[in-house]
Design an enzyme around this catalytic site. Structure first.
Site, mmCIF file in Angstrom:
data_model
loop_
_atom_site.group_PDB
_atom_site.id
_atom_site.type_symbol
_atom_site.label_atom_id
_atom_site.label_comp_id
_atom_site.label_asym_id
_atom_site.label_seq_id
_atom_site.Cartn_x
_atom_site.Cartn_y
_atom_site.Cartn_z
ATOM 1 N N PRO A 2 0.849 -1.117 0.055
ATOM 2 C CA PRO A 2 -0.149 -0.002 -0.090
ATOM 3 C C PRO A 2 0.781 1.150 -0.185
ATOM 4 O O PRO A 2 2.232 1.029 0.467
ATOM 5 C CB PRO A 2 -0.919 -0.154 1.375
ATOM 6 C CG PRO A 2 0.112 -0.830 2.131
ATOM 7 C CD PRO A 2 0.824 -1.883 1.112
ATOM 8 N N GLU A 3 0.107 2.262 -0.401
ATOM 9 C CA GLU A 3 1.046 3.466 -0.430
ATOM 10 C C GLU A 3 0.352 4.305 0.632
ATOM 11 O O GLU A 3 -0.614 4.253 1.274
ATOM 12 C CB GLU A 3 0.747 4.389 -1.810
ATOM 13 C CG GLU A 3 0.821 3.292 -3.025
ATOM 14 C CD GLU A 3 2.533 3.226 -3.263
ATOM 15 O OE1 GLU A 3 3.140 4.152 -3.197
ATOM 16 O OE2 GLU A 3 2.603 2.397 -4.057
ATOM 17 N N LYS A 51 2.293 3.543 6.700
ATOM 18 C CA LYS A 51 1.656 2.688 6.167
ATOM 19 C C LYS A 51 0.716 1.777 7.397
ATOM 20 O O LYS A 51 0.146 0.661 6.934
ATOM 21 C CB LYS A 51 2.130 1.271 5.535
ATOM 22 C CG LYS A 51 3.132 2.220 4.222
ATOM 23 C CD LYS A 51 3.642 1.217 3.282
ATOM 24 C CE LYS A 51 4.471 2.007 2.193
ATOM 25 N NZ LYS A 51 5.108 1.093 1.293
ATOM 26 N N ASN A 165 5.288 0.782 -3.847
ATOM 27 C CA ASN A 165 6.123 0.239 -4.998
ATOM 28 C C ASN A 165 5.728 1.553 -6.291
ATOM 29 O O ASN A 165 6.254 1.806 -7.146
ATOM 30 C CB ASN A 165 5.716 -0.909 -5.432
ATOM 31 C CG ASN A 165 6.819 -1.492 -6.320
ATOM 32 O OD1 ASN A 165 8.134 -1.339 -5.954
ATOM 33 N ND2 ASN A 165 6.534 -2.393 -7.127
ATOM 34 N N ARG A 250 10.173 -6.692 -6.304
ATOM 35 C CA ARG A 250 8.902 -5.641 -6.664
ATOM 36 C C ARG A 250 9.154 -5.496 -8.195
ATOM 37 O O ARG A 250 10.283 -4.994 -8.564
ATOM 38 C CB ARG A 250 9.027 -4.859 -5.723
ATOM 39 C CG ARG A 250 8.794 -5.209 -4.306
ATOM 40 C CD ARG A 250 8.388 -3.875 -3.279
ATOM 41 N NE ARG A 250 8.043 -4.225 -2.100
ATOM 42 C CZ ARG A 250 9.093 -4.405 -1.202
ATOM 43 N NH1 ARG A 250 10.434 -4.180 -1.620
ATOM 44 N NH2 ARG A 250 8.906 -4.805 0.243
#
Length: 274
Positions: A2-3, A51, A165, A250
């Site tokens: 998650p961002e 996060k 990411n 990633r």
């Protein structure tokens, strides 16, 4: 992953639904906390930290959760059917008289004393969307290991909290450096721009239903998820490859023309459809 803006939005939804209300049901479906009952206590506030989500409850308790890759909190009205996934994926239920928050697929769920929240989040760097934001400290953290790849340094929540990411790839594009460039090789003027640029992107998107770094409708991101389509600036095909520290790889995206610096070895590049 998650961002920070995603977690900020989740905290806002939970706060709007539950804060200031008395809990009528609590159900923690992890063995360690399965017998804990917080009913008849008021949920005081829900705040994001990087996060992480911290739901503070009357009596000095905090429900700490992390969304991980697939987790979510869903809000339901009284008698509304829960649709976030099968029952075995539910990790937590927090209900008031008129709303229920259901936590699905949460890889981290625990109860902490509010006074001891630092045990869960004290390692984090300055929060891009938090009151503790300190751009100078964030920059110093990023530059502390000059040999580290830029993309990995940006993802390290100990440096600055909130970048996932997607923003990693987008920030590297906007700063004009590949994610594999050592942090110490980034020109000082561009390095100095990073913290403010990251904050500006997350702040611009925390109220948006669809994340955008370009300002273009229908073309929301510059590079992330766009390989092998042409770069929005120079029309060179976007490339993708895995990047990681060995424990987790990633997907990472970059433009070989707009961004300077090393690229991954050919064997680590991702195949993309023609």
């Amino acid at each position: 992953m998650p961002e920070g803006d995603t977690v900020w939005q989740a905290a806002k939804r939970l706060r709007s639904a539950l804060a200031g209300k008395v809990l009528t049901r609590t159900d923690f479906r992890v063995p360690r906390f399965a017998t804990v009952d917080l009913t008849e206590r008021t949920l005081l506030e829900v705040t994001p930290r990087g996060k992480h989500l911290l739901a503070r409850v009357e009596g000095g308790w905090t429900v700490h959760s992390h969304l991980g890759m697939e987790g979510s909190w869903r809000i339901y009205a009284e008698r509304e059917r829960w649709t976030g996934g099968p029952n075995h994926q539910i990790r937590a239920v927090l209900s008031t008289a008129d709303r229920t928050a259901v936590g699905y697929r949460l890889p981290v769920l625990e109860l902490l004393r509010t006074a001891e929240e630092s045990k869960a989040v004290g390692h984090l760097g300055p929060d891009l969307l938090g009151p503790d934001w300190d751009p100078d400290q964030a920059l110093a953290n990023l530059l502390a290991d000059p040999g580290r790849q830029l993309g990995e340094a940006l993802l390290d929540q100990r440096n600055l909290a909130g970048i996932g990411n997607i923003y990693k790839s987008e920030l590297c594009f906007l700063i004009g450096a590949t994610p594999w460039l050592p942090v110490g090789a980034l020109p000082s003027d561009r390095a100095a721009q990073l913290p403010a640029l990251a904050k500006r992107l997350l702040e611009a998107n925390r109220e948006r239903p669809v994340r955008s770094t370009t300002g273009r409708r229908g073309q929301d991101l510059f590079v992330y998820g766009r390989a092998p389509r042409p770069c929005l600036r120079c029309r060179t095909p976007i490339r993708s490859a895995d990047q990681g520290d060995g424990s987790r790889q990633r997907p990472t995206y970059w433009c070989p023309s707009c961004q300077t610096g090393p690229a991954p070895a050919p064997g680590r590049r991702r195949r993309t459809p023609n």
